[in-house]
Design a protein around this motif. Structure first.
Motif, mmCIF file in Angstrom:
data_model
loop_
_atom_site.group_PDB
_atom_site.id
_atom_site.type_symbol
_atom_site.label_atom_id
_atom_site.label_comp_id
_atom_site.label_asym_id
_atom_site.label_seq_id
_atom_site.Cartn_x
_atom_site.Cartn_y
_atom_site.Cartn_z
ATOM 1 N N LEU A 1 40.265 39.288 33.294
ATOM 2 C CA LEU A 1 40.288 40.815 32.776
ATOM 3 C C LEU A 1 38.941 41.190 32.375
ATOM 4 O O LEU A 1 38.396 42.223 32.615
ATOM 5 N N GLN B 1 44.527 32.390 41.603
ATOM 6 C CA GLN B 1 45.815 33.214 41.106
ATOM 7 C C GLN B 1 46.448 33.892 42.383
ATOM 8 O O GLN B 1 45.797 33.944 43.417
ATOM 9 N N GLY C 1 48.477 39.440 43.972
ATOM 10 C CA GLY C 1 49.072 40.492 43.261
ATOM 11 C C GLY C 1 48.448 40.463 41.834
ATOM 12 O O GLY C 1 48.231 41.445 41.230
ATOM 13 N N ILE C 2 48.307 39.292 41.214
ATOM 14 C CA ILE C 2 47.768 39.099 39.861
ATOM 15 C C ILE C 2 46.225 39.718 39.782
ATOM 16 O O ILE C 2 45.858 40.587 38.959
ATOM 17 N N THR C 3 45.453 39.294 40.917
ATOM 18 C CA THR C 3 44.121 39.875 40.996
ATOM 19 C C THR C 3 43.926 41.402 41.197
ATOM 20 O O THR C 3 43.166 41.927 40.575
ATOM 21 N N VAL C 4 44.916 41.856 41.911
ATOM 22 C CA VAL C 4 44.974 43.497 42.196
ATOM 23 C C VAL C 4 45.124 44.121 40.721
ATOM 24 O O VAL C 4 44.610 44.955 40.052
ATOM 25 N N SER C 5 46.215 43.482 40.104
ATOM 26 C CA SER C 5 46.563 44.167 38.656
ATOM 27 C C SER C 5 45.774 43.980 37.651
ATOM 28 O O SER C 5 45.468 44.709 36.958
ATOM 29 N N GLN C 6 44.928 42.796 37.643
ATOM 30 C CA GLN C 6 43.971 42.934 36.756
ATOM 31 C C GLN C 6 42.880 43.982 37.001
ATOM 32 O O GLN C 6 42.103 44.311 36.070
ATOM 33 N N GLU D 1 43.132 46.612 38.571
ATOM 34 C CA GLU D 1 43.536 47.928 38.226
ATOM 35 C C GLU D 1 43.453 48.281 36.546
ATOM 36 O O GLU D 1 43.276 49.237 36.231
ATOM 37 N N ARG D 2 43.852 47.257 35.956
ATOM 38 C CA ARG D 2 43.833 47.301 34.492
ATOM 39 C C ARG D 2 42.266 47.611 33.814
ATOM 40 O O ARG D 2 42.254 48.080 32.984
ATOM 41 N N GLU E 1 40.226 51.472 40.915
ATOM 42 C CA GLU E 1 41.061 51.969 42.301
ATOM 43 C C GLU E 1 41.273 50.826 43.287
ATOM 44 O O GLU E 1 40.168 51.081 43.919
#
Length: 430
Positions: A283, A332, A335-340, A342-343, A347
């Motif tokens: 992150l 990882q 899905g975790i990469t994309v979420s991080q 976005e956090r 976009e």
């Protein structure tokens, strides 16, 4: 009577509970196992002691790197046959402690101990990274880990990678294309996704030997800052830029991504670098890159991903990769990469898996290494050359069988107005 191979085969099958899929040739010249199968050559009893003192993948890796075991025949076929026993045991596989509660397993271990001879643990090969203490992914530990992998010698990497000197997945127009064509197409694909235009500033994070920076400056007229933690890479990249007459457009720094302070940049490329960041720092990595982009700027993150696990907390780094190839590297799920990302404020606009492309790339690198094996050994060491051959061949199979993948994630620092600057149809499908 020479019967070590037969004894070893029977003991291993007793230990594993399944027939051994490869043939074995032992140090006494004996052979056993399925006719016509690839042959695992066990050169000495020391190989058994390595397996007994470090059961599983790490013990086998130590024996391979030290030259105590060898494979005769098709390396890919042998690794494919052994995969179920080494890598594909699944999350429900028995631990060693659980296995040793089985009397049959204990009996097999006692038999292997007797066959192995005096129970002295062999020293690990010199190529193995000694375990580190303290926190991972500090500036100091990251620099040390990068040096272990990349400061092997530029001549060695030229031998493996070819003239492009690109150490990441190529983008193949067809399976029979050349590696150089595929690597050029990959660099151009990244530039197109970033929509680079003359006069813009590009930050290339983990710039390697400068291939992306030079391509973007030469073909798209942008000014590029490339950063790496490897002094050998940086020196090589600077010379390449000078030879191309691009010193006014390409600046190569030995710098940690956390220390870049001269934004904003119009675009950022991170190709095969984020695997070194670590889960606990990811992150922070994403936030740093977001802060370095101007509003509307694009990030192209090219990164290897693993399959998700039911219990993500149980994820453990591959023992061989951690000890010999990428110390402290972590994979990882996408899905975790994309979420991080976005956090961190990005976009995410496009995710493209190019998994099959990496298998083709790795097989090309293995072919380059095997074709110049004697020179590779002279440039590094027999153990180091064996590390790279095993790592690249096993990785090729992992991509082919969907154990791991590689994705290009295109993300935008979209401003408050919501104007992303992306076309209505970002790419077309055949």
């Amino acid at each position: 009577m020479a019967d070590a191979a037969l004894r070893l085969t029977r003991l291993l099958e007793q230990l594993l509970g399944v027939p051994l899929p490869v043939r074995i040739r032992a140090w006494d010249g004996s052979q056993a196992g399925p006719p016509g199968a690839p042959t695992l050559i066990v050169r000495n009893r020391r190989a058994l002691r390595r397996l007994l003192f470090k059961p599983g993948e790490l013990g086998l890796a130590r024996a391979w790197v030290a030259g105590d075991v060898e494979i005769e025949g098709d390396l890919y076929a042998a690794l494919d046959l052994l995969a179920d026993l080494i890598w594909d045991r699944g999350e429900d596989a028995r631990t060693l402690g659980e296995a040793l509660r089985d009397p049959t397993v204990r009996q097999a271990v006692r038999g292997l101990l007797k066959l192995a001879g005096p129970p002295l643990p062999p020293a690990p090969p010199a190529e193995e990274v000694r375990r580190r203490r303290g926190h991972l992914h500090t500036r100091r530990t990251d620099k040390k880990a990068i040096s272990h992998h990349y400061d092997v010698g530029n001549d060695f990497y030229e031998l493996v990678l070819g003239p492009s000197m690109v150490y990441s997945c190529a983008y193949w127009p067809a399976p029979d294309a050349t590696l150089e064509t595929a690597q050029r197409d990959k660099l151009e694909l990244v530039c197109r996704k970033l929509a680079l235009k003359p006069g813009q500033r590009l930050l290339d994070v983990g710039c390697g030997w400068g291939s992306m920076a030079i391509h973007a400056a030469r073909e798209h007229g942008v000014s590029v800052v490339g950063i790496t933690l490897s002094h050998e890479q940086a020196a090589y990249a600077r010379k390449r830029a000078a030879d191309e007459g691009l010193t006014d457009k390409v600046e190569i720094r030995v710098q940690d991504y956390r220390d870049v302070q001269d934004g904003p940049y119009d675009a950022i490329s991170s190709i095969g670098m984020a695997e070194h960041v670590g889960a606990e720092r990811y992150l922070e990595y994403a936030q740093n890159l977001h802060a370095l982009l101007k509003p509307g700027g694009r990030l192209l993150n090219h990164q290897i991903a693993r399959r998700p696990q039911r219990d993500e907390g149980a994820y453990d780094v591959d023992a061989f990769i951690d000890a010999y190839v990428f110390p402290d590297g972590e994979l990882q799920p996408i899905g975790i990469t994309v979420s991080q990302l976005e956090r961190a404020g990005f976009e995410v606009r496009d995710v493209e898996s190019i998994r099959e492309h990496y298998a083709l790339t790795l097989r090309s690198w293995v072919a380059n290494l095997e074709a110049q094996w004697d020179r590779a050994v002279r440039l590094t060491s027999p153990g180091r050359a064996r590390v790279w051959r095993l790592y690249m061949a096993a990785s090729a199979l992992s991509f082919e069988h969907n154990r791991i993948s590689v994705n290009q994630v295109l993300a935008v620092k979209t401003p408050g107005s919501g104007a992303s600057g992306m076309p209505l149809r970002a790419r077309t499908w055949n």
